[in-house]
Enzyme design. Sequence first.
Site, PDB file in Angstrom:
ATOM      1  N   HIS A   1      -3.344  -9.155   7.495  1.00 24.19           N
ATOM      2  CA  HIS A   1      -4.576  -9.037   8.277  1.00 24.19           C
ATOM      3  C   HIS A   1      -5.142 -10.448   8.450  1.00 24.19           C
ATOM      4  O   HIS A   1      -5.582 -11.062   7.465  1.00 24.19           O
ATOM      5  CB  HIS A   1      -5.625  -8.189   7.550  1.00 24.19           C
ATOM      6  CG  HIS A   1      -5.256  -6.752   7.358  1.00 24.19           C
ATOM      7  ND1 HIS A   1      -5.684  -5.762   8.205  1.00 24.19           N
ATOM      8  CD2 HIS A   1      -4.524  -6.143   6.399  1.00 24.19           C
ATOM      9  CE1 HIS A   1      -5.232  -4.587   7.774  1.00 24.19           C
ATOM     10  NE2 HIS A   1      -4.525  -4.799   6.674  1.00 24.19           N
TER      11      HIS A   1
ATOM     12  N   GLU B   1       0.889  -1.159   0.000  1.00 26.26           N
ATOM     13  CA  GLU B   1       0.000   0.000   0.000  1.00 26.26           C
ATOM     14  C   GLU B   1       0.924   1.205   0.000  1.00 26.26           C
ATOM     15  O   GLU B   1       1.743   1.364   0.916  1.00 26.26           O
ATOM     16  CB  GLU B   1      -0.913  -0.018   1.218  1.00 26.26           C
ATOM     17  CG  GLU B   1      -1.913  -1.157   1.159  1.00 26.26           C
ATOM     18  CD  GLU B   1      -3.007  -1.012   2.192  1.00 26.26           C
ATOM     19  OE1 GLU B   1      -4.125  -0.603   1.809  1.00 26.26           O
ATOM     20  OE2 GLU B   1      -2.753  -1.304   3.367  1.00 26.26           O
TER      21      GLU B   1
END
Length: 452
Positions: free
Chosen positions: A247, A236
């Site tokens: 995650h 990102e």
Amino acid sequence: MHRSIAIASGLLAVASGQLVGTQQTETHPSMTWQQCTAKGSCTTKNGKVVIDANWRWLHAKTGYTNCYTGNEWNSTLCKDNKSCASNCALDGADYKGTYGITASGNSLQLKFVTKGEFSTNIGSRTYMMKDDTTYEMYKLAPNLEFTFDVDLSNLPCGLNGALYFVSMDADGGLKKYSANKAGAKYGTGYCDAQCPRDLKFINGEGNVENWQASSNDANAGVGGHGSCCAEMDIWEANSVSTAYTPHSCSTVEQTRCDGDKCGGTYSADRYAGLCDPDGCDFNSYRMGDTSFYGKGKTVDTSKKFTVVTQFVGTGDSMEIKRFYVQGGKVIPNSESKIDGVPGNSLTTKFCDAQKKVFGDMYTFKDKGGMANMAKALTAGMVLVMSLWDDHYSNMLWLDSSYPTDKDASIPGIARGECDTGSGVPADVESASAGASVTYSNIKYGPLNTTFG
């Protein structure tokens, strides 16, 4: 953080459905990538790229009447979730003309703002396909690596060129959900660790019921359901800051959730869901090295460079390592300069220490941590390549000081050198309409086979 993307408006109003329309032929752009077995021994694979269903024109199954316009549903065609799925069809895409998506050889360019004949499109989310009806499933652990080149020299504050993996179904949910007639060919089945509720369709049904139009995004809203699954954010980034972030989720595969029980960005209780919305991140700036990444820095974002991510070992002991290659030189990831948090890779030990020192919620561990992330990586995940701006927090969590009400000198608050007033989508869309990101030269294989 989830990609809350402003989407096209106008005659080609953005929406998604599970029936297939006939107004525009769906032709997937071709993009090659390489699978390696040893250093210098790589085989070219002929992949394709598909845009997510959420961007597509959704209209009555006969005719041109929009099922979704702006950020509101057609109340006649979409009285409830099931009727919407049976009344509406999503259509093919003009990738370059409408969405600013261009594939050539081994590269994919995503433009930020694209003004077409009938619409203005903002950002995009695309998936790598194995063939015209199936997503490519990358198994990334144990002891495998994923490498790509990126040019984000004209991605300023507030934008995110994101390349990541999610545990979507290979066919986009076509077999699992009988109401889904479109499948991966039309980019269906998205899920991630934010359990996004802005999706127009989930599990082959509409997300109309309890839909609330966004107060600051003319093209988006939040529905009564969300779509959860494990997510590995390989990349990102913009030209100022970058982070890579696993995650974990208590369940790996795509799962529909209900209302605020979804948790994540879209819910009243961020930590109520099946998944970890925050992740355990490594952002060099946040870890105290402000000279490592950016224009003119060690990794110089004014030029193209290579990003290498290695998944070493498995289970709770898995380590996620990062290297860069630029100008013929291999650059190890920066070392943490935060007292009490040593290291330059993501491990359970690093995450334990970082969460303690930063005082962050540790839902990554609560949802299974590295062990559950390794399960998802081993099972196979879909590659996502996207470009987005952030209507929830202006991307400050990536490239500025966040939360904004805390002193930037507190460890973990400063994440980049962008001003806390930057990243407002209306400003970014106006001032940086010509922004773009190019991903290229994707390689995948055993450790130390894809770069050098």
